[in-house]
Design a protein around this motif. Structure first.
Motif, PDB file in Angstrom:
ATOM      1  N   PRO A 176      53.163  57.602  50.353  1.00 15.04           N
ATOM      2  CA  PRO A 176      52.927  58.134  51.699  1.00 15.04           C
ATOM      3  C   PRO A 176      53.566  59.508  51.921  1.00 15.04           C
ATOM      4  CG  PRO A 176      53.501  55.806  51.808  1.00 15.04           C
ATOM      5  CD  PRO A 176      53.719  56.231  50.387  1.00 15.04           C
ATOM      6  N   GLU A 177      54.710  59.745  51.278  1.00 13.10           N
ATOM      7  CA  GLU A 177      55.365  61.052  51.436  1.00 13.10           C
ATOM      8  C   GLU A 177      54.471  62.193  50.950  1.00 13.10           C
ATOM      9  OE1 GLU A 177      58.741  58.100  50.490  1.00 13.10           O
ATOM     10  OE2 GLU A 177      56.631  58.399  49.979  1.00 13.10           O
ATOM     11  N   LEU A 178      53.664  61.915  49.926  1.00 14.25           N
ATOM     12  CA  LEU A 178      52.775  62.963  49.415  1.00 14.25           C
ATOM     13  C   LEU A 178      51.660  63.277  50.405  1.00 14.25           C
ATOM     14  CD1 LEU A 178      52.445  62.059  45.633  1.00 14.25           C
ATOM     15  CD2 LEU A 178      54.163  63.447  46.796  1.00 14.25           C
ATOM     16  N   ILE A 179      51.286  62.287  51.215  1.00 13.72           N
ATOM     17  CA  ILE A 179      50.285  62.547  52.248  1.00 13.72           C
ATOM     18  C   ILE A 179      50.865  63.489  53.299  1.00 13.72           C
ATOM     19  CG2 ILE A 179      48.737  61.493  53.916  1.00 13.72           C
ATOM     20  CD1 ILE A 179      48.236  60.842  50.903  1.00 13.72           C
ATOM     21  N   SER A 180      52.142  63.323  53.604  1.00 10.90           N
ATOM     22  CA  SER A 180      52.798  64.267  54.520  1.00 10.90           C
ATOM     23  C   SER A 180      52.785  65.673  53.940  1.00 10.90           C
ATOM     24  CB  SER A 180      54.234  63.815  54.792  1.00 10.90           C
ATOM     25  OG  SER A 180      54.261  62.587  55.489  1.00 10.90           O
TER      26      SER A 180
END
Length: 224
Positions: free
Chosen positions: A100-104
């Protein structure tokens, strides 16, 4: 027990901008883990190879694959390389994606490129025929869908269908602009090809975004 070293394993590229980006990511991870010996290796194309890096490191070692999906390199190639070295003190961490951090980080890259509310976002990925990699890509698209407020279709740059240009053409009726969220870690030929896909905006690759660094650190700590 000694602190495990970290080998950041990248895909490998002859592209100068891509090499510089991965080098910056390596340096950022080393700053984030000052007590850890952080090395950079490549799965192919350029050196040092994983075997060469491991030959220079005492154990234990954690290898963090800098890949956005669990494709061939992660599931087959890297374990085979480690087995060939004949070491039992090397652990392979989970790959980076689809965290999910990569989506940010993707959302930030879109904003930096000039994306605006109302734009139609397409996720542009290198592409793979590997079912595990395709599943990871669908997860990434679902996570991005939740962030941008509309279903995010996926387009492949080089391998698989549909190709990015076809997705851009088919989604252009949804709104005034189609923008590409680039699901690549570093610039290179694939990113340059996106300029001809017909989108109004093409975001930069994830690169050494702080959220990417955080995921590398998270993967290392979980495996160590």
């Amino acid at each position: 027990m000694s602190v495990p070293a970290l080998v950041l394993l990248a895909h490998g590229t002859n592209d100068a901008a891509g090499w510089a980006t991965i080098s910056r990511l390596h340096a950022a991870v080393a700053r984030a883990l000052p007590a850890v010996d952080v090395r950079l290796g490549y799965a192919g194309v350029v050196g040092p190879s994983l075997a060469e890096v491991l030959a220079a490191l005492p154990g234990p070692v954690v290898v963090v694959p800098a890949f956005l999906a669990s494709g061939y390199h992660v599931r087959v190639d890297v374990p085979e390389q480690i087995a060939a070295v004949g070491r039992s003190d090397v652990v392979v961490a989970e790959p980076l994606g689809p965290a999910p951090e990569l989506i940010s980080a993707l959302v930030d890259r879109l904003a930096e490129a000039g994306s605006e509310p109302g734009d139609t976002v397409v996720l542009a990925a290198a592409g793979s025929t590997d079912p595990a990699a395709q599943a990871d890509l669908r997860t990434a698209a679902a996570l991005l869908t939740a962030r941008v407020g509309h279903e995010v279709p996926v387009g492949y740059i080089a391998g698989g269908e549909p190709r990015v240009a076809s997705v851009v053409a088919s989604t252009s009726a949804r709104g005034p602009r189609v923008v590409l969220a680039t699901w690549l870690l570093a610039p290179g030929a694939f990113h340059r090809w996106l300029a001809d896909a017909g989108a109004s905006v093409v975001a930069e690759p994830l690169g050494d975004h702080p959220d990417v660094v955080a995921v590398v650190v998270e993967r290392y700590l979980a495996a160590a």
